[in-house]
Scaffold this motif. Structure first.
Motif, PDB file in Angstrom:
ATOM      1  N   CYS A 258     -29.439 -29.857  38.748  1.00  0.00           N
ATOM      2  CA  CYS A 258     -29.228 -29.817  40.203  1.00  0.00           C
ATOM      3  C   CYS A 258     -30.036 -28.690  40.835  1.00  0.00           C
ATOM      4  N   LYS A 259     -30.072 -27.520  40.207  1.00  0.00           N
ATOM      5  CA  LYS A 259     -30.844 -26.404  40.737  1.00  0.00           C
ATOM      6  C   LYS A 259     -32.329 -26.763  40.809  1.00  0.00           C
ATOM      7  N   ILE A 260     -32.849 -27.379  39.750  1.00  0.00           N
ATOM      8  CA  ILE A 260     -34.260 -27.764  39.732  1.00  0.00           C
ATOM      9  C   ILE A 260     -34.555 -28.764  40.838  1.00  0.00           C
ATOM     10  N   ALA A 261     -33.656 -29.734  41.024  1.00  0.00           N
ATOM     11  CA  ALA A 261     -33.865 -30.744  42.064  1.00  0.00           C
ATOM     12  C   ALA A 261     -33.891 -30.113  43.449  1.00  0.00           C
ATOM     13  N   VAL A 262     -32.982 -29.161  43.706  1.00  0.00           N
ATOM     14  CA  VAL A 262     -32.940 -28.508  45.010  1.00  0.00           C
ATOM     15  C   VAL A 262     -34.196 -27.666  45.227  1.00  0.00           C
TER      16      VAL A 262
ATOM     17  N   TRP B 238     -37.076 -28.105  43.885  1.00  0.00           N
ATOM     18  CA  TRP B 238     -38.219 -29.002  44.015  1.00  0.00           C
ATOM     19  C   TRP B 238     -38.417 -29.441  45.462  1.00  0.00           C
ATOM     20  N   ARG B 239     -37.278 -29.639  46.157  1.00  0.00           N
ATOM     21  CA  ARG B 239     -37.346 -30.070  47.552  1.00  0.00           C
ATOM     22  C   ARG B 239     -37.725 -28.923  48.475  1.00  0.00           C
ATOM     23  N   GLY B 240     -37.448 -27.668  48.051  1.00  0.00           N
ATOM     24  CA  GLY B 240     -37.755 -26.494  48.870  1.00  0.00           C
ATOM     25  C   GLY B 240     -36.816 -26.381  50.053  1.00  0.00           C
ATOM     26  N   PRO B 241     -36.907 -25.254  50.793  1.00  0.00           N
ATOM     27  CA  PRO B 241     -37.743 -24.063  50.531  1.00  0.00           C
ATOM     28  C   PRO B 241     -37.234 -23.261  49.340  1.00  0.00           C
ATOM     29  N   ARG B 242     -38.128 -22.468  48.744  1.00  0.00           N
ATOM     30  CA  ARG B 242     -37.808 -21.789  47.505  1.00  0.00           C
ATOM     31  C   ARG B 242     -37.813 -20.275  47.691  1.00  0.00           C
ATOM     32  N   PRO B 243     -36.771 -19.586  47.233  1.00  0.00           N
ATOM     33  CA  PRO B 243     -36.816 -18.119  47.194  1.00  0.00           C
ATOM     34  C   PRO B 243     -37.768 -17.665  46.093  1.00  0.00           C
ATOM     35  N   THR B 244     -38.146 -16.426  46.131  1.00  0.00           N
ATOM     36  CA  THR B 244     -39.091 -15.888  45.156  1.00  0.00           C
ATOM     37  C   THR B 244     -38.568 -14.591  44.565  1.00  0.00           C
TER      38      THR B 244
ATOM     39  N   LEU C 108     -30.461 -18.590  41.163  1.00  0.00           N
ATOM     40  CA  LEU C 108     -30.206 -19.393  39.968  1.00  0.00           C
ATOM     41  C   LEU C 108     -28.840 -19.087  39.368  1.00  0.00           C
ATOM     42  N   LEU C 109     -28.339 -17.873  39.579  1.00  0.00           N
ATOM     43  CA  LEU C 109     -27.019 -17.503  39.070  1.00  0.00           C
ATOM     44  C   LEU C 109     -25.898 -17.821  40.045  1.00  0.00           C
ATOM     45  N   TRP C 110     -26.235 -18.058  41.297  1.00  0.00           N
ATOM     46  CA  TRP C 110     -25.247 -18.362  42.338  1.00  0.00           C
ATOM     47  C   TRP C 110     -24.832 -19.834  42.220  1.00  0.00           C
ATOM     48  N   PRO C 111     -23.527 -20.142  42.191  1.00  0.00           N
ATOM     49  CA  PRO C 111     -23.097 -21.535  42.028  1.00  0.00           C
ATOM     50  C   PRO C 111     -23.482 -22.449  43.191  1.00  0.00           C
ATOM     51  N   GLY C 112     -23.674 -21.881  44.387  1.00  0.00           N
ATOM     52  CA  GLY C 112     -24.059 -22.703  45.529  1.00  0.00           C
ATOM     53  C   GLY C 112     -25.451 -23.275  45.379  1.00  0.00           C
ATOM     54  N   MET C 113     -25.774 -24.254  46.240  1.00  0.00           N
ATOM     55  CA  MET C 113     -27.047 -24.951  46.129  1.00  0.00           C
ATOM     56  C   MET C 113     -28.013 -24.638  47.273  1.00  0.00           C
ATOM     57  N   ASP C 114     -27.515 -24.218  48.405  1.00  0.00           N
ATOM     58  CA  ASP C 114     -28.364 -23.943  49.557  1.00  0.00           C
ATOM     59  C   ASP C 114     -29.250 -22.727  49.276  1.00  0.00           C
ATOM     60  N   THR C 115     -30.557 -22.890  49.411  1.00  0.00           N
ATOM     61  CA  THR C 115     -31.485 -21.786  49.132  1.00  0.00           C
ATOM     62  C   THR C 115     -31.669 -20.842  50.311  1.00  0.00           C
ATOM     63  N   ARG C 116     -31.278 -21.241  51.506  1.00  0.00           N
ATOM     64  CA  ARG C 116     -31.599 -20.461  52.700  1.00  0.00           C
ATOM     65  C   ARG C 116     -31.071 -19.025  52.675  1.00  0.00           C
TER      66      ARG C 116
ATOM     67  N   TYR D  55     -20.590 -28.005  45.763  1.00  0.00           N
ATOM     68  CA  TYR D  55     -20.805 -29.449  45.603  1.00  0.00           C
ATOM     69  C   TYR D  55     -21.042 -30.124  46.947  1.00  0.00           C
ATOM     70  N   VAL D  56     -20.382 -29.625  47.992  1.00  0.00           N
ATOM     71  CA  VAL D  56     -20.625 -30.179  49.331  1.00  0.00           C
ATOM     72  C   VAL D  56     -22.093 -30.005  49.714  1.00  0.00           C
ATOM     73  N   GLU D  57     -22.636 -28.818  49.462  1.00  0.00           N
ATOM     74  CA  GLU D  57     -24.053 -28.573  49.742  1.00  0.00           C
ATOM     75  C   GLU D  57     -24.939 -29.511  48.935  1.00  0.00           C
ATOM     76  N   LEU D  58     -24.623 -29.656  47.658  1.00  0.00           N
ATOM     77  CA  LEU D  58     -25.409 -30.540  46.797  1.00  0.00           C
ATOM     78  C   LEU D  58     -25.379 -31.973  47.306  1.00  0.00           C
TER      79      LEU D  58
END
Length: 253
Positions: A19-23, A25-31, A39-47, A146-149
């Motif tokens: 799921c992390k890789i899929a999110v 892949w869609r971007g935007p990506r932190p650096t 990657l350690l945070w359970p949430g999916m939103d990258t913002r 999971y809601v974010e995902l």
């Protein structure tokens, strides 16, 4: 560590990484370091990890400490009382202790700590006891990772393919994922988690017809928690509790 526990860990980690890789892949990506934290945070939103800024996190840290403290105290008490309660009671009380410590304790500690570090994440579990409907519980208060995902990855294609039944389909997808995390590790009771989320897909859809938003608060909350708790044995079924929950608190025969 039992075979069931190893299966559970492997399945959850595999799903999490996928799921992390899929999110990402869609971007935007932190650096940089922010990517590692994400990657350690359970949430999916990258913002929240794109730009750091100071945020208040003390209230969440306080709630997290209370929840974690209750979970630890419950663990100690349950391990002491387990021989006097029986395996059935220990299994269900163990589920309650785990949910309190991790979902309502550690999750708030992690959210508050990250906000103090400059990452404006949201709480993953937002006062679920205040829910006045199943729709509110599942979309705004429980497991927002999971809601974010679902909103980012699952709902867009489901809406294109299925239109108005996309949300019920998302419930069924959640049921499938819970089958992987609950039934597959113990290789038993397949269909229980799927039935639980299928039932909630029906009940959540029915709430608009029932106009639950017009009900008295106490009655609406009673409806919500009866619907969540009454069929819970379908989700956390006996083989799962016996193999993965009860042994954490009681080693008796």
């Amino acid at each position: 560590m039992t075979t069931s526990a190893v299966r559970l860990i492997v399945i959850i980690l595999t799903l999490y990484v996928a799921c992390k890789i899929a999110v990402l892949w869609r971007g935007p990506r932190p650096t940089g370091g922010s990517l590692c934290v994400y990657l350690l945070w359970p949430g999916m939103d990258t913002r929240p990890f794109l730009r750091r800024s100071p945020h208040r996190g003390w209230p969440w840290l306080g709630r997290g400490l209370i929840g974690l403290g209750l979970g630890v105290a419950g663990t100690v008490a349950l391990r002491w009382a387990a021989p006097h309660l029986g395996r059935y009671a220990v299994g269900w009380l163990g589920v309650a202790v785990f949910l309190t410590a991790v979902h309502l304790g550690f999750a708030d500690l992690l959210s508050g700590g990250l906000r103090r570090a400059g990452y404006p994440v949201r709480r993953l579990f937002r006062d679920p006891l205040r829910s006045r409907s199943l729709a509110e519980f599942w979309s705004r208060r429980w497991n927002l990772a999971y809601v974010e995902l679902t909103r980012m990855l699952f709902l867009p294609p489901l809406r294109r393919w299925l239109g108005r039944v996309a949300v019920p389909a998302a419930f069924l997808l959640s049921g499938v994922l819970h089958e992987l995390a609950i039934s597959v590790p113990v290789n038993a009771w397949y269909g229980g988690p799927l039935a639980y989320f299928g039932l909630h897909a029906v009940l959540t859809t029915a709430e608009s017809r029932l106009r639950i938003h017009r009900w008295p608060v106490a009655l609406a909350r009673l409806w919500t928690w009866l619907a969540i708790l009454a069929p819970l044995p379908l989700l956390f079924h006996t083989p799962f509790r016996e193999a993965l929950v009860t042994p954490l608190f009681w080693s008796g025969s």
